[in-house]
Scaffold this active site. Structure first.
Site, PDB file in Angstrom:
ATOM      1  CD  GLU A  74      -2.921   1.048   0.044  1.00 46.44           C
ATOM      2  OE1 GLU A  74      -3.078   2.086  -0.655  1.00 46.44           O
ATOM      3  OE2 GLU A  74      -3.529  -0.006  -0.177  1.00 46.44           O
ATOM      4  CD  GLU A  81      -2.537   5.987  -5.793  1.00 42.90           C
ATOM      5  OE1 GLU A  81      -2.639   6.778  -4.817  1.00 42.90           O
ATOM      6  OE2 GLU A  81      -3.371   5.104  -6.032  1.00 42.90           O
TER       7      GLU A  81
END
Length: 133
Positions: A74, A81
């Protein structure tokens, strides 16, 4: 200034500094990413369930590894991102979207594997507790 000297200026000078930067990164992802906080909450619940059911040492190892891998994936997804957004300069970009979607898919795969592992570990304990309350 060469690219090598520019990059080396970002390198940590000591183990202590490296650990500080790593902890700063974890604080950042914890503060800014809802999904990471969700994984932390689930890890706390799983830890509580592990104590409640008195799971074996090997099961603890499996669950700790699963929790660490899930949170690491994660965090890497978040880093990807951020990079994709930085390189697309806030504009829609099909390559940036593709990169972000692939990273999110990696998170989904990890989550499925981790959830399956949790079910394999805890289901026998839950079924046994239903038979013998």
């Amino acid at each position: 200034m060469s690219i090598h000297s520019q990059l080396s200026s970002y390198k940590s000078k000591s183990l202590r500094q490296s650990l500080y930067y790593a902890m700063d990164g974890l604080r950042s992802v914890l503060r800014t990413e809802r999904n990471f906080r969700t994984h932390v909450l689930i890890a706390l619940l799983v830890t509580g369930a592990g104590f409640f059911f008195h799971i074996s040492r090997l099961e603890w190892v499996l669950l700790i590894l699963c929790m660490a891998v899930m949170m690491a994936v994660e965090a890497l997804n978040t880093a990807i991102e951020v990079l994709a957004d930085a390189f697309s300069e806030g504009q829609y970009s099909e390559p940036a979207k593709r990169v972000k979607d692939i990273a999110a898919g990696a998170c989904l795969l990890a989550a499925i594997g981790v959830a399956a592992s949790g079910i394999i570990v805890f289901l026998p304990y839950m079924l046994a507790s239903l038979k013998h309350p």
